[in-house]
Motif scaffolding. Structure first.
Motif, PDB file in Angstrom:
ATOM      1  N   LEU A   1       0.815  -1.218   0.000  1.00 37.66           N
ATOM      2  CA  LEU A   1       0.000   0.000   0.000  1.00 37.66           C
ATOM      3  C   LEU A   1       0.853   1.274   0.000  1.00 37.66           C
ATOM      4  O   LEU A   1       0.612   2.194  -0.800  1.00 37.66           O
ATOM      5  CB  LEU A   1      -0.911  -0.025   1.241  1.00 37.66           C
ATOM      6  N   ALA A   2       1.843   1.325   0.888  1.00 35.70           N
ATOM      7  CA  ALA A   2       2.631   2.557   1.029  1.00 35.70           C
ATOM      8  C   ALA A   2       3.345   2.904  -0.275  1.00 35.70           C
ATOM      9  O   ALA A   2       3.402   4.070  -0.677  1.00 35.70           O
ATOM     10  CB  ALA A   2       3.641   2.402   2.163  1.00 35.70           C
ATOM     11  N   GLN A   3       3.876   1.866  -0.949  1.00 36.59           N
ATOM     12  CA  GLN A   3       4.562   2.100  -2.240  1.00 36.59           C
ATOM     13  C   GLN A   3       3.597   2.673  -3.269  1.00 36.59           C
ATOM     14  O   GLN A   3       3.945   3.574  -4.036  1.00 36.59           O
ATOM     15  CB  GLN A   3       5.065   0.769  -2.789  1.00 36.59           C
ATOM     16  N   ILE A   4       2.390   2.137  -3.299  1.00 38.76           N
ATOM     17  CA  ILE A   4       1.398   2.575  -4.294  1.00 38.76           C
ATOM     18  C   ILE A   4       1.006   4.025  -4.028  1.00 38.76           C
ATOM     19  O   ILE A   4       0.989   4.859  -4.937  1.00 38.76           O
ATOM     20  CB  ILE A   4       0.146   1.664  -4.250  1.00 38.76           C
ATOM     21  N   VAL A   5       0.699   4.324  -2.767  1.00 38.37           N
ATOM     22  CA  VAL A   5       0.261   5.686  -2.422  1.00 38.37           C
ATOM     23  C   VAL A   5       1.388   6.672  -2.724  1.00 38.37           C
ATOM     24  O   VAL A   5       1.162   7.733  -3.325  1.00 38.37           O
ATOM     25  CB  VAL A   5      -0.180   5.760  -0.943  1.00 38.37           C
ATOM     26  N   SER A   6       2.608   6.300  -2.368  1.00 37.01           N
ATOM     27  CA  SER A   6       3.737   7.199  -2.599  1.00 37.01           C
ATOM     28  C   SER A   6       3.926   7.458  -4.097  1.00 37.01           C
ATOM     29  O   SER A   6       4.131   8.595  -4.531  1.00 37.01           O
ATOM     30  CB  SER A   6       4.975   6.574  -1.961  1.00 37.01           C
ATOM     31  N   GLU A   7       3.829   6.390  -4.918  1.00 36.34           N
ATOM     32  CA  GLU A   7       4.007   6.603  -6.364  1.00 36.34           C
ATOM     33  C   GLU A   7       2.861   7.446  -6.929  1.00 36.34           C
ATOM     34  O   GLU A   7       3.087   8.321  -7.767  1.00 36.34           O
ATOM     35  CB  GLU A   7       4.090   5.266  -7.104  1.00 36.34           C
TER      36      GLU A   7
ATOM     37  N   GLY B   1      -8.572  -4.557   0.657  1.00 34.55           N
ATOM     38  CA  GLY B   1      -8.601  -4.966  -0.748  1.00 34.55           C
ATOM     39  C   GLY B   1      -8.591  -3.749  -1.662  1.00 34.55           C
ATOM     40  O   GLY B   1      -8.402  -2.601  -1.229  1.00 34.55           O
ATOM     41  N   LEU B   2      -8.841  -3.999  -2.937  1.00 34.96           N
ATOM     42  CA  LEU B   2      -8.733  -2.928  -3.931  1.00 34.96           C
ATOM     43  C   LEU B   2      -9.711  -1.776  -3.658  1.00 34.96           C
ATOM     44  O   LEU B   2      -9.380  -0.613  -3.858  1.00 34.96           O
ATOM     45  CB  LEU B   2      -8.978  -3.494  -5.341  1.00 34.96           C
TER      46      LEU B   2
ATOM     47  N   LEU C   1      -8.709   2.157  -3.354  1.00 35.85           N
ATOM     48  CA  LEU C   1      -9.272   3.256  -4.157  1.00 35.85           C
ATOM     49  C   LEU C   1      -9.716   4.412  -3.262  1.00 35.85           C
ATOM     50  O   LEU C   1      -9.490   5.586  -3.585  1.00 35.85           O
ATOM     51  CB  LEU C   1     -10.434   2.740  -5.011  1.00 35.85           C
ATOM     52  N   TYR C   2     -10.336   4.084  -2.125  1.00 34.84           N
ATOM     53  CA  TYR C   2     -10.728   5.153  -1.186  1.00 34.84           C
ATOM     54  C   TYR C   2      -9.490   5.944  -0.743  1.00 34.84           C
ATOM     55  O   TYR C   2      -9.516   7.159  -0.633  1.00 34.84           O
ATOM     56  CB  TYR C   2     -11.429   4.579   0.040  1.00 34.84           C
ATOM     57  N   ARG C   3      -8.376   5.227  -0.468  1.00 35.02           N
ATOM     58  CA  ARG C   3      -7.151   5.913  -0.019  1.00 35.02           C
ATOM     59  C   ARG C   3      -6.626   6.837  -1.111  1.00 35.02           C
ATOM     60  O   ARG C   3      -6.249   7.969  -0.865  1.00 35.02           O
ATOM     61  CB  ARG C   3      -6.030   4.915   0.324  1.00 35.02           C
ATOM     62  N   LEU C   4      -6.582   6.315  -2.336  1.00 34.68           N
ATOM     63  CA  LEU C   4      -6.020   7.109  -3.432  1.00 34.68           C
ATOM     64  C   LEU C   4      -6.903   8.307  -3.754  1.00 34.68           C
ATOM     65  O   LEU C   4      -6.414   9.364  -4.168  1.00 34.68           O
ATOM     66  CB  LEU C   4      -5.832   6.234  -4.677  1.00 34.68           C
ATOM     67  N   ALA C   5      -8.193   8.161  -3.528  1.00 34.87           N
ATOM     68  CA  ALA C   5      -9.127   9.257  -3.824  1.00 34.87           C
ATOM     69  C   ALA C   5      -8.868  10.466  -2.930  1.00 34.87           C
ATOM     70  O   ALA C   5      -9.330  11.567  -3.220  1.00 34.87           O
ATOM     71  CB  ALA C   5     -10.568   8.763  -3.653  1.00 34.87           C
TER      72      ALA C   5
ATOM     73  N   ARG D   1     -16.844  -4.052  -0.969  1.00 34.00           N
ATOM     74  CA  ARG D   1     -16.159  -2.775  -0.768  1.00 34.00           C
ATOM     75  C   ARG D   1     -15.808  -2.121  -2.116  1.00 34.00           C
ATOM     76  O   ARG D   1     -15.863  -0.908  -2.255  1.00 34.00           O
ATOM     77  CB  ARG D   1     -14.886  -3.012   0.061  1.00 34.00           C
ATOM     78  N   LEU D   2     -15.466  -2.959  -3.077  1.00 28.53           N
ATOM     79  CA  LEU D   2     -15.136  -2.431  -4.405  1.00 28.53           C
ATOM     80  C   LEU D   2     -16.398  -1.864  -5.069  1.00 28.53           C
ATOM     81  O   LEU D   2     -16.356  -0.804  -5.707  1.00 28.53           O
ATOM     82  CB  LEU D   2     -14.518  -3.558  -5.243  1.00 28.53           C
ATOM     83  N   ILE D   3     -17.493  -2.543  -4.893  1.00 26.91           N
ATOM     84  CA  ILE D   3     -18.756  -2.033  -5.463  1.00 26.91           C
ATOM     85  C   ILE D   3     -19.156  -0.740  -4.745  1.00 26.91           C
ATOM     86  O   ILE D   3     -19.615   0.223  -5.370  1.00 26.91           O
ATOM     87  CB  ILE D   3     -19.854  -3.117  -5.385  1.00 26.91           C
ATOM     88  N   GLU D   4     -18.918  -0.686  -3.436  1.00 27.77           N
ATOM     89  CA  GLU D   4     -19.194   0.569  -2.700  1.00 27.77           C
ATOM     90  C   GLU D   4     -18.337   1.711  -3.221  1.00 27.77           C
ATOM     91  O   GLU D   4     -18.787   2.848  -3.311  1.00 27.77           O
ATOM     92  CB  GLU D   4     -18.905   0.369  -1.200  1.00 27.77           C
ATOM     93  N   ALA D   5     -17.093   1.392  -3.571  1.00 28.83           N
ATOM     94  CA  ALA D   5     -16.211   2.444  -4.115  1.00 28.83           C
ATOM     95  C   ALA D   5     -16.808   3.015  -5.396  1.00 28.83           C
ATOM     96  O   ALA D   5     -16.767   4.221  -5.630  1.00 28.83           O
ATOM     97  CB  ALA D   5     -14.809   1.887  -4.362  1.00 28.83           C
TER      98      ALA D   5
END
Ligand code: SF4
Length: 466
Positions: A203-209, A242-243, A247-251, A272-276
């Motif tokens: 997660l941290a790598q993805i958010v940072s990138e 999960g994904l 998505l909520y974090r990246l948003a 959770r993905l459908i909720e996103a």
């Protein structure tokens, strides 16, 4: 190795030649390969290479191969045969010309490529692209390099920082790899064998990138993975996520306007993905959700592990959460054992779901997959005829979807200049290319436009008043 295919030694090159070397990358197949070609050119940029669109101008040609198509390996060998002739001609002129094979065929065939085609300098697998500059240096000493071995934990360790790549012209859209590999083992597919098991990037790598990309001007990020919605990680409190949660974090990233993800498996579309999709307006209303076939018998033979009715029910749930969502899909016709009734079930499913976009193919045998050994292979002419019927229906649905937008106002992310002065090309929320005259706007803006016409491959729009 014969003299005419021997690579030039580094000392054969004039001083400073490394700074002027040019690479031409031919990319076959999926979005992951498009992304990987970017990774390879990034890795090479650090070594002084610039990319060229002209193969005749290149000092290095890389074939980033795909194993999905019929006789994929044979097609690679015939492309290599042509490159061998270019290499001979270059050697006669005393110029360097190196040949590399990357991608899924490289991973699957490995040493066999080096054995069969002596003109190849480097065979490199999808997980070792960061070692490409070293592999080329080794090849210049005369070594034939096959570098496809990797450790699972290394998978995401060596991705170059996309914001620090010399010479890269940053687009306002970017791919961000979050997951690689697949454990689903669909019986027609080579991915689990060529790309290995599912591995999620932390997660941290993805958010940072993602934050770096946005700081660098990116407005839209597409999360990428062979089985992207199998992504899983842990948050700061140690909780499994999960994904959807990702998505909520990246948003929350300020300045990021749009999110997408591809490619998904129906079994990994969780609540959770459908909720996103319901909650995040910036998650674009477009979902690539392959089903492959509409017959339960064929889905079982394909090891898809869901029924057609379950897929349709899933689509209904997603549409209830996000009514403006459009779907795209993948279809295979003529899987071993497919009867006319099975094929008709696929046609019925397509008619029920309605797709805005689709990719459809005839089944082709990929050696080493269980499908290759199944009985009841379908005659080629039957496959051709079924594919034509399916594509006619899918094309009609795609055109209907595009035409349904005429007269509507939509948001458009402006991506690049158009062919005419003052014209810009943008991307609709549904991933369509849209041409608009927008003199007062610039690339990276999101503007409100009214769709005026729908062509076969793109839409046309005018800036909406206000
Ligand atoms: S889900 Fe199936 S088709 Fe998709 S990559 Fe995995 S094995 Fe291949």
């Amino acid at each position: 190795m014969t003299q005419d295919t021997a690579p030039l030694a580094a000392t054969d090159l004039p001083e400073g030649a490394a700074a002027q070397r040019k690479v031409f990358i031919k990319t076959y197949g999926c979005q992951m390969n498009v992304y990987d070609s970017g990774r390879m050119s990034d890795a090479l940029a650090a070594d002084g290479y610039v990319t060229t669109e002209d193969m005749d101008d290149a000092d290095l040609v890389l074939l980033n191969t795909c194993h999905i198509r019929e006789k994929a390996a044979e097609k690679v060998y015939s492309a290599l045969g042509r490159l061998r002739e270019t290499k001979k001609a270059r050697a006669a002129e005393g110029r360097e010309f190196m040949i590399g094979v990357a991608g899924c065929v490289a991973q699957a065939e490995g040493d066999e490529i080096a054995r069969r085609e002596p003109a190849v300098d480097v065979v490199i697998g999808p997980q070792t692209y960061h070692r490409l500059p070293q592999a080329l240096r080794r090849a210049r000493t005369g070594e034939r390099v096959v570098d496809t071995e990797y450790a699972l934990e290394d998978k995401f360790e060596h991705l170059p920082d996309p914001t620090k790549v010399k010479g890269r012209v940053r687009s306002v859209t970017a791919f961000l790899t979050v997951q690689e590999g697949c454990d689903k083992f669909c019986t027609f597919c080579v991915v689990p064998y060529t790309r290995g098991s599912e591995v999620s990037r932390p997660l941290a790598q993805i958010v940072s990138e993602a934050e770096k990309l946005v700081a660098d001007g990116v407005r839209e990020i597409t999360l990428l993975g062979q089985n992207v919605n199998a992504w899983h990680g842990v948050d700061g409190t140690g909780q499994a996520i999960g994904l959807g949660e990702l998505l909520y974090r990246l948003a929350e990233i300020r300045g990021l306007a749009r999110l997408r993800y591809t490619t998904s498996h129906p079994r990994d579309m969780d609540d959770r993905l459908i909720e996103a999709h319901r909650d995040l307006k910036m998650l674009m209303p477009y979902l690539h959700l392959p089903v492959q076939a509409g017959s339960d018998r064929i889905l079982k033979a394909m090891n898809r592990r869901h029924k057609a009715s379950e897929y349709i029910a899933l689509v209904e749930r997603i549409r209830a959460a996000r009514p403006d969502i459009a779907l795209s899909g993948d279809f295979i016709v003529g899987f071993p054992g497919e009867t006319e009734a099975d094929f008709q079930a696929t046609m019925d499913l397509v008619a029920t779901v309605g797709y805005a976009q689709a990719y459809s193919f005839k089944y082709s045998t990929r050696p080493g997959t269980p499908g290759a050994d199944l009985p009841g292979h379908v005659a080629e002419e039957v496959k051709v005829e079924r594919l034509a019927r399916l594509q006619e229906l899918l094309l009609k649905q795609q055109q209907n979807f595009s035409r349904s937008l005429i007269g509507r106002e939509i948001d458009l992310l402006l991506e690049k200049p158009g062919r005419m002065p003052g014209q810009l090309i943008g991307r609709s929320p549904w991933l369509q290319s849209v041409n608009v005259d927008a003199n007062d706007s610039k690339i990276g803006d999101i503007i409100n436009v009214r769709i005026t016409a729908a062509g076969p491959n793109s839409l046309f729009a005018e800036v909406a008043e206000g």
